[in-house]
Scaffold this motif. Structure first.
Motif, PDB file in Angstrom:
ATOM      1  N   GLU A  53      -2.794  -9.589   5.316  1.00 49.02           N
ATOM      2  CA  GLU A  53      -3.110  -8.927   4.050  1.00 49.02           C
ATOM      3  C   GLU A  53      -4.561  -8.337   3.637  1.00 49.02           C
ATOM      4  OE1 GLU A  53      -2.144  -9.586  -0.886  1.00 49.02           O
ATOM      5  OE2 GLU A  53      -1.633 -11.152   0.525  1.00 49.02           O
ATOM      6  N   ARG A  54      -5.679  -9.189   3.924  1.00 51.26           N
ATOM      7  CA  ARG A  54      -6.877  -8.577   3.683  1.00 51.26           C
ATOM      8  C   ARG A  54      -7.261  -7.256   4.631  1.00 51.26           C
ATOM      9  NH1 ARG A  54     -11.265 -13.166   2.543  1.00 51.26           N
ATOM     10  NH2 ARG A  54     -12.417 -11.364   2.934  1.00 51.26           N
ATOM     11  N   LYS A  55      -6.995  -7.471   6.026  1.00 50.33           N
ATOM     12  CA  LYS A  55      -7.202  -6.430   6.736  1.00 50.33           C
ATOM     13  C   LYS A  55      -6.417  -5.127   6.305  1.00 50.33           C
ATOM     14  CE  LYS A  55      -7.231  -7.883  10.788  1.00 50.33           C
ATOM     15  NZ  LYS A  55      -6.691  -8.281  12.259  1.00 50.33           N
ATOM     16  N   ARG A  56      -5.228  -5.508   5.961  1.00 44.31           N
ATOM     17  CA  ARG A  56      -4.331  -3.993   5.652  1.00 44.31           C
ATOM     18  C   ARG A  56      -5.042  -3.272   4.474  1.00 44.31           C
ATOM     19  NH1 ARG A  56       0.295  -7.666   5.557  1.00 44.31           N
ATOM     20  NH2 ARG A  56       0.033  -7.519   3.074  1.00 44.31           N
ATOM     21  N   ASP A  57      -5.564  -4.357   3.454  1.00 50.13           N
ATOM     22  CA  ASP A  57      -6.062  -3.527   2.256  1.00 50.13           C
ATOM     23  C   ASP A  57      -7.138  -2.731   2.596  1.00 50.13           C
ATOM     24  OD1 ASP A  57      -3.922  -4.655   0.795  1.00 50.13           O
ATOM     25  OD2 ASP A  57      -5.174  -6.309   0.197  1.00 50.13           O
ATOM     26  N   LEU A  58      -8.217  -3.409   3.703  1.00 51.38           N
ATOM     27  CA  LEU A  58      -9.315  -2.843   3.904  1.00 51.38           C
ATOM     28  C   LEU A  58      -9.197  -1.571   4.827  1.00 51.38           C
ATOM     29  CD1 LEU A  58     -12.468  -2.859   4.387  1.00 51.38           C
ATOM     30  CD2 LEU A  58     -12.269  -4.073   6.355  1.00 51.38           C
ATOM     31  N   VAL A  59      -8.086  -1.645   5.750  1.00 50.54           N
ATOM     32  CA  VAL A  59      -7.913  -0.239   6.657  1.00 50.54           C
ATOM     33  C   VAL A  59      -7.337   0.742   5.588  1.00 50.54           C
ATOM     34  CG1 VAL A  59      -6.540   0.484   8.245  1.00 50.54           C
ATOM     35  CG2 VAL A  59      -7.707  -1.605   8.562  1.00 50.54           C
ATOM     36  N   LEU A  60      -6.291   0.358   4.727  1.00 50.75           N
ATOM     37  CA  LEU A  60      -5.655   1.428   3.990  1.00 50.75           C
ATOM     38  C   LEU A  60      -6.552   2.042   3.144  1.00 50.75           C
ATOM     39  CD1 LEU A  60      -2.105  -0.314   3.279  1.00 50.75           C
ATOM     40  CD2 LEU A  60      -2.560   1.765   4.790  1.00 50.75           C
ATOM     41  N   ALA A  61      -7.425   1.149   2.542  1.00 50.72           N
ATOM     42  CA  ALA A  61      -8.488   1.844   1.532  1.00 50.72           C
ATOM     43  C   ALA A  61      -9.287   2.865   2.188  1.00 50.72           C
ATOM     44  CB  ALA A  61      -9.224   0.751   0.938  1.00 50.72           C
ATOM     45  N   SER A  62      -9.641   2.271   3.358  1.00 47.70           N
ATOM     46  CA  SER A  62     -10.633   3.352   4.270  1.00 47.70           C
ATOM     47  C   SER A  62     -10.007   4.456   4.619  1.00 47.70           C
ATOM     48  CB  SER A  62     -11.102   2.644   5.523  1.00 47.70           C
ATOM     49  OG  SER A  62     -10.391   2.446   6.532  1.00 47.70           O
ATOM     50  N   LEU A  63      -8.671   4.469   4.927  1.00 44.29           N
ATOM     51  CA  LEU A  63      -7.944   5.635   5.408  1.00 44.29           C
ATOM     52  C   LEU A  63      -7.687   6.770   3.962  1.00 44.29           C
ATOM     53  CD1 LEU A  63      -5.547   4.234   7.958  1.00 44.29           C
ATOM     54  CD2 LEU A  63      -7.244   5.486   8.344  1.00 44.29           C
ATOM     55  N   THR A  64      -7.392   6.017   3.194  1.00 41.35           N
ATOM     56  CA  THR A  64      -7.172   6.689   1.873  1.00 41.35           C
ATOM     57  C   THR A  64      -8.351   7.443   1.307  1.00 41.35           C
ATOM     58  OG1 THR A  64      -5.283   5.199   1.184  1.00 41.35           O
ATOM     59  CG2 THR A  64      -6.331   6.414  -0.572  1.00 41.35           C
ATOM     60  N   GLU A  65      -9.548   6.715   1.319  1.00 45.98           N
ATOM     61  CA  GLU A  65     -10.845   7.349   0.857  1.00 45.98           C
ATOM     62  C   GLU A  65     -11.113   8.335   1.806  1.00 45.98           C
ATOM     63  OE1 GLU A  65     -13.943   4.344   0.670  1.00 45.98           O
ATOM     64  OE2 GLU A  65     -12.621   3.045  -0.779  1.00 45.98           O
ATOM     65  N   ALA A  66     -10.729   8.352   3.163  1.00 44.96           N
ATOM     66  CA  ALA A  66     -10.967   9.542   4.123  1.00 44.96           C
ATOM     67  C   ALA A  66     -10.006  10.903   3.787  1.00 44.96           C
ATOM     68  CB  ALA A  66     -10.938   9.013   5.283  1.00 44.96           C
ATOM     69  N   GLY A  67      -9.089  10.474   2.831  1.00 44.07           N
ATOM     70  CA  GLY A  67      -8.165  11.703   2.574  1.00 44.07           C
ATOM     71  C   GLY A  67      -7.044  11.636   3.244  1.00 44.07           C
ATOM     72  N   LEU A  68      -6.684  10.448   4.204  1.00 47.26           N
ATOM     73  CA  LEU A  68      -5.545  10.353   4.711  1.00 47.26           C
ATOM     74  C   LEU A  68      -4.298   9.618   4.137  1.00 47.26           C
ATOM     75  CD1 LEU A  68      -7.259   9.209   8.124  1.00 47.26           C
ATOM     76  CD2 LEU A  68      -5.974  11.627   7.849  1.00 47.26           C
ATOM     77  N   GLU A  69      -3.259  10.157   4.230  1.00 53.58           N
ATOM     78  CA  GLU A  69      -2.016   9.517   3.604  1.00 53.58           C
ATOM     79  C   GLU A  69      -1.406   8.579   4.642  1.00 53.58           C
ATOM     80  OE1 GLU A  69       2.559  10.323   2.113  1.00 53.58           O
ATOM     81  OE2 GLU A  69       1.194  12.018   2.468  1.00 53.58           O
TER      82      GLU A  69
END
Length: 127
Positions: A11-27
């Protein structure tokens, strides 16, 4: 259309990776359960990230097989212990070593997506 699909049970890793991708403008989207890959989405993702340490060997294999069916690149999230598995490393298009660094993760994913778009454009034929 989901651009990046993350397969992870952590869960923690998921949240970190998803947040970084979203911040980079990726869906981006996430699957915790690899068995849900059996029912492919209407539009497959353009890239799959597999969190190797959080999944069983069978789950990692299922993620690779689905990615092969979709003909999309695979990026593995690895712990230092996974670096010795040459067979695993040879199957991936790229890997990211833990601890996950958001800027590096987003940059590498963007590069692979860009490379895939460039390769697809080489296959276009003008008549």
């Amino acid at each position: 259309m989901v651009t990046v699909l993350l397969v992870s049970a952590a869960e923690r890793k998921r949240d970190l990776v998803l947040a970084s991708l979203t911040e980079a403008g990726l869906e981006a989207a996430c699957l915790q359960d690899v068995s849900k890959l059996v029912n492919p989405p209407d539009q497959p993702p353009r890239l799959v990230i597999v969190d190797v340490p959080s999944l069983s060997q069978a789950q990692v294999e299922a993620a690779f097989e689905r990615s092969k069916t979709w003909q999309v690149p695979v990026v593995m999230l690895l712990s230092p212990e996974n670096l010795g598995d040459q067979k695993l490393l040879q199957r991936a298009d790229d890997f990211i070593l833990e601890p996950v660094r958001p800027l590096e993760t987003a940059t590498r994913i963007r590069r692979l997506l860009r490379r895939g778009t460039e390769e697809q454009s080489l296959h276009l034929v003008k008549i």
